[in-house]
Write a protein that holds these residues in place. Structure first.
Motif, PDB file in Angstrom:
ATOM      1  N   SER A 123       5.912  -3.674   5.223  1.00 18.74           N
ATOM      2  CA  SER A 123       5.106  -3.053   4.166  1.00 18.74           C
ATOM      3  C   SER A 123       5.441  -3.655   2.812  1.00 18.74           C
ATOM      4  N   HIS A 124       6.730  -3.856   2.561  1.00 13.96           N
ATOM      5  CA  HIS A 124       7.174  -4.439   1.301  1.00 13.96           C
ATOM      6  C   HIS A 124       6.615  -5.859   1.136  1.00 13.96           C
ATOM      7  N   GLN A 125       6.704  -6.660   2.192  1.00 14.02           N
ATOM      8  CA  GLN A 125       6.184  -8.030   2.147  1.00 14.02           C
ATOM      9  C   GLN A 125       4.671  -8.041   1.904  1.00 14.02           C
ATOM     10  N   GLU A 126       3.945  -7.170   2.595  1.00 12.25           N
ATOM     11  CA  GLU A 126       2.497  -7.095   2.421  1.00 12.25           C
ATOM     12  C   GLU A 126       2.128  -6.673   1.005  1.00 12.25           C
ATOM     13  N   LEU A 128       3.939  -7.119  -1.747  1.00 16.22           N
ATOM     14  CA  LEU A 128       4.218  -8.236  -2.641  1.00 16.22           C
ATOM     15  C   LEU A 128       3.140  -9.309  -2.549  1.00 16.22           C
ATOM     16  N   GLU A 129       2.704  -9.592  -1.355  1.00 18.09           N
ATOM     17  CA  GLU A 129       1.643 -10.589  -1.166  1.00 18.09           C
ATOM     18  C   GLU A 129       0.347 -10.122  -1.806  1.00 18.09           C
ATOM     19  N   TYR A 130       0.016  -8.866  -1.644  1.00 23.32           N
ATOM     20  CA  TYR A 130      -1.207  -8.297  -2.241  1.00 23.32           C
ATOM     21  C   TYR A 130      -1.150  -8.358  -3.768  1.00 23.32           C
ATOM     22  N   SER A 132       0.637 -10.383  -5.620  1.00 21.45           N
ATOM     23  CA  SER A 132       0.617 -11.761  -6.123  1.00 21.45           C
ATOM     24  C   SER A 132      -0.781 -12.375  -6.120  1.00 21.45           C
ATOM     25  N   LYS A 133      -1.682 -11.827  -5.331  1.00 22.17           N
ATOM     26  CA  LYS A 133      -3.054 -12.337  -5.295  1.00 22.17           C
ATOM     27  C   LYS A 133      -3.825 -11.685  -6.393  1.00 22.17           C
TER      28      LYS A 133
END
Length: 133
Positions: A123-126, A128-130, A132-133
């Motif tokens: 969840s944390h990785q997702e 962060l990715e969201y 950054s976009k």
């Protein structure tokens, strides 16, 4: 033949399942390894296995017509029969086909506490990715 039992606790599922299992083995001469008996929890799987072993051993001891070596063979097949949880069954299939699935054959299933850590990290990785976009 597939049979699915779905009912509330205390309604006799274990009795019905183990009775049906016993009849398939002793009356229909079906090998225990040809029957898949699955449930959700480890406790339920252990109870099912225990009850199956008890019912079949009691039944075959009553029949003097079943020779001792056949009794022993049948009980060995019952002890090693697939009576398990759904995740344990899926793990066995995945381990048998690990190379084809592209994973290590020595993989281990996560324990309950580990699931939450894995989900938190994903969840944390997702997130962060969201962001950054």
């Amino acid at each position: 033949m597939n049979t699915f039992f779905n009912s509330s606790a205390g309604t006799g599922k274990t009795y019905r399942l183990t009775d049906k299992y016993k009849k398939l083995i002793l009356e229909n001469n079906i090998d225990p390894h040809e029957i898949l008996l699955m449930t959700f929890t480890k406790n339920a799987a252990a109870e099912l296995k225990s009850e199956v072993i008890k019912k079949i051993s009691n039944e075959i001891l009553e029949f003097d017509t079943i020779k001792e070596d056949k009794q022993r063979y049948l009980m060995q097949r019952v002890y090693s029969a697939p009576i398990c949880t759904m995740d344990a069954y899926c793990k066995d299939i995945l381990q048998e086909n690990a190379i084809d699935a592209g994973i290590s054959p020595t993989f281990q299933l996560a324990e309950n506490d580990e699931y939450q850590e894995i989900l938190d990290e994903l969840s944390h990785q997702e997130m962060l990715e969201y962001i950054s976009k």
